[in-house]
Design an enzyme around this catalytic site. Sequence first.
Site, PDB file in Angstrom:
ATOM      1  N   ALA A 198     -48.719 -15.545  28.605  1.00 62.07           N
ATOM      2  CA  ALA A 198     -47.494 -15.558  27.796  1.00 62.07           C
ATOM      3  C   ALA A 198     -46.713 -14.256  27.958  1.00 62.07           C
ATOM      4  CB  ALA A 198     -47.843 -15.782  26.327  1.00 62.07           C
ATOM      5  N   TYR A 199     -47.436 -13.158  28.031  1.00 58.55           N
ATOM      6  CA  TYR A 199     -46.803 -11.846  28.210  1.00 58.55           C
ATOM      7  C   TYR A 199     -46.097 -11.770  29.563  1.00 58.55           C
ATOM      8  CZ  TYR A 199     -46.595  -6.803  29.166  1.00 58.55           C
ATOM      9  OH  TYR A 199     -46.184  -5.538  29.505  1.00 58.55           O
ATOM     10  N   TYR A 200     -46.803 -12.109  30.629  1.00 53.58           N
ATOM     11  CA  TYR A 200     -46.211 -12.048  31.960  1.00 53.58           C
ATOM     12  C   TYR A 200     -45.062 -13.046  32.108  1.00 53.58           C
ATOM     13  CZ  TYR A 200     -49.703  -8.857  33.859  1.00 53.58           C
ATOM     14  OH  TYR A 200     -50.471  -7.746  34.125  1.00 53.58           O
TER      15      TYR A 200
END
Length: 214
Positions: free
Chosen positions: A126-128
């Site tokens: 989700a971060y990337y």
Amino acid sequence: MNILVIGANGKIGKKIVNKIHSNSPHDAIAMVREESQREQFKKKGIKTVLGDLERDFSHAYEGNNAVVFTAGSGGHTGDDKTKAIDQQGAIKAIDLAVQHKFIRFMMVSAFGADFNPSEWPENMAAYYNAKSAADDYLQQTGLKYTIFKPGLLTDDEPKGKVDFGERTDERTGSIPRWDVADVLVKCLEAENTYRKSLELLSGPYRIEEAIEKV
């Protein structure tokens, strides 16, 4: 330039603000979320503005002409907050820069944000994904942007030597936050870094040398 630093209360953001204030001819304007976060900057003579990426923060752009986006939701938040800050907040910041005809936009992203999603660790997807979406959006604008993609961030003392470029020699590694801030500030007027997405790790090159090599 009057440089709005979004995420000024973060670990990298504080260092960027202080470096701009003390080591460059430009003015830093620290955008923070909470009134209590302003005093640390004001006592050094640094201008501040309140702004929340999940609300309307267009007022923060008045009187400025460049932006550094170094905000992040942090590792303790859920996927929804990550998307709200790292992707949607960044896109709003980009749109406002376009509307206000800003001359420079500098984005702190993450090493690997442009990798194939199959290469992302599952717990960091989700971060990337958020970082990748914001970077892609920025690259479709006419802004003089630079995207910085540092490796694992540490609180070590600055080394003053980096590996910096579209693809670094080493394909994994870390870098002190101090060095990230130093590279970014020294790239403010480096025209050879305009409209480029650049990886950043500790390495063998002096920072000035690494920037010249881009």
